[in-house]
Write a protein that holds these residues in place. Structure first.
Motif, PDB file in Angstrom:
ATOM      1  N   TRP A 244       9.363  -9.811  27.998  1.00  0.00           N
ATOM      2  CA  TRP A 244      10.739  -9.395  27.752  1.00  0.00           C
ATOM      3  C   TRP A 244      10.831  -7.877  27.574  1.00  0.00           C
ATOM      4  N   GLU A 245       9.933  -7.305  26.784  1.00  0.00           N
ATOM      5  CA  GLU A 245       9.982  -5.872  26.493  1.00  0.00           C
ATOM      6  C   GLU A 245       9.592  -5.015  27.691  1.00  0.00           C
ATOM      7  N   GLN A 246       8.742  -5.531  28.558  1.00  0.00           N
ATOM      8  CA  GLN A 246       8.343  -4.760  29.734  1.00  0.00           C
ATOM      9  C   GLN A 246       9.388  -4.805  30.837  1.00  0.00           C
ATOM     10  N   LYS A 247      10.476  -5.506  30.572  1.00  0.00           N
ATOM     11  CA  LYS A 247      11.568  -5.635  31.546  1.00  0.00           C
ATOM     12  C   LYS A 247      11.075  -6.236  32.865  1.00  0.00           C
ATOM     13  N   ASP A 248      10.152  -7.177  32.747  1.00  0.00           N
ATOM     14  CA  ASP A 248       9.649  -7.849  33.939  1.00  0.00           C
ATOM     15  C   ASP A 248      10.691  -8.766  34.562  1.00  0.00           C
ATOM     16  N   PHE A 249      11.749  -9.080  33.812  1.00  0.00           N
ATOM     17  CA  PHE A 249      12.788  -9.939  34.364  1.00  0.00           C
ATOM     18  C   PHE A 249      13.467  -9.288  35.568  1.00  0.00           C
ATOM     19  N   SER A 250      13.624  -7.974  35.529  1.00  0.00           N
ATOM     20  CA  SER A 250      14.246  -7.273  36.662  1.00  0.00           C
ATOM     21  C   SER A 250      13.412  -7.448  37.923  1.00  0.00           C
ATOM     22  N   LEU A 251      12.109  -7.291  37.786  1.00  0.00           N
ATOM     23  CA  LEU A 251      11.225  -7.468  38.932  1.00  0.00           C
ATOM     24  C   LEU A 251      11.209  -8.926  39.396  1.00  0.00           C
ATOM     25  N   ILE A 252      11.194  -9.846  38.447  1.00  0.00           N
ATOM     26  CA  ILE A 252      11.213 -11.271  38.792  1.00  0.00           C
ATOM     27  C   ILE A 252      12.501 -11.605  39.543  1.00  0.00           C
ATOM     28  N   PHE A 253      13.643 -11.150  39.035  1.00  0.00           N
ATOM     29  CA  PHE A 253      14.919 -11.437  39.696  1.00  0.00           C
ATOM     30  C   PHE A 253      14.995 -10.795  41.076  1.00  0.00           C
ATOM     31  N   ALA A 254      14.457  -9.590  41.225  1.00  0.00           N
ATOM     32  CA  ALA A 254      14.450  -8.948  42.538  1.00  0.00           C
ATOM     33  C   ALA A 254      13.636  -9.779  43.533  1.00  0.00           C
ATOM     34  N   LYS A 255      12.490 -10.272  43.097  1.00  0.00           N
ATOM     35  CA  LYS A 255      11.666 -11.117  43.964  1.00  0.00           C
ATOM     36  C   LYS A 255      12.374 -12.424  44.292  1.00  0.00           C
TER      37      LYS A 255
END
Length: 165
Positions: free
Chosen positions: A120-131
């Motif tokens: 959550w803190e690394q903002k990996d959700f943005s990368l996941i959603f882009a993929k």
């Protein structure tokens, strides 16, 4: 069915789907590589495209033979069936990508809560959603093509697209 005919059948059924997804993932990952190049980050797109295409193609072919993969085909419009499949497959893609990030974070921290907070803190959700968006677009294109192909008859759309007038 002999070994040679089984291999031919698999290559025909999965091979073309793999080529499609390899092409799509290759485009997406090449764009990603070009964007990361501005920050001087090295990134190898070919192997990721190939492995991803092989996995996704086999899953798409297998799920296409199940009830979940054909649920809307008979009683709904082509667009609704393609959208349904795209949403289902994209949701599964999100879960797999999120689980992958969680797995790596869990290996580092050893605690599930800490792993979730790290993702959550690394903002990996943005990368996941882009993929997921990129893969979802590839799914939508494939499902629309397959739906049109089924309605016109096997091979008809391919002949229309690739033959000269």
């Amino acid at each position: 069915m002999g070994m040679v005919s089984t291999v031919k059948h698999e290559v025909k059924e999965v091979g073309l789907v793999t080529l499609y997804f390899f092409f799509c993932f290759g485009i997406f990952l090449t764009l990603m590589k070009l964007m990361l190049e501005a920050y001087e980050i090295e990134f190898y797109a070919f192997s990721k495209s190939l492995v991803g295409a092989l996995i996704v193609a086999k899953v798409v072919v297998l799920l296409g033979k199940t009830r979940a993969g054909t649920r809307f085909d008979a009683h709904h419009s082509l667009g609704a069936a393609a959208l349904y499949r795209t949403l289902v497959y994209s949701s599964c893609t999100f879960l797999v990508l999120f689980a992958e990030k969680m797995f790596h974070a869990f290996r580092e921290s050893g605690l599930l809560g800490a792993a979730f907070m790290a993702v959550w803190e690394q903002k990996d959700f943005s990368l996941i959603f882009a993929k997921v968006i990129c893969i979802g677009l590839a799914f939508m294109g494939y499902f629309l093509y397959r739906g049109i192909e089924r309605r016109l008859g096997e091979g008809t759309l391919r002949r229309i697209v690739f033959s000269s007038p």
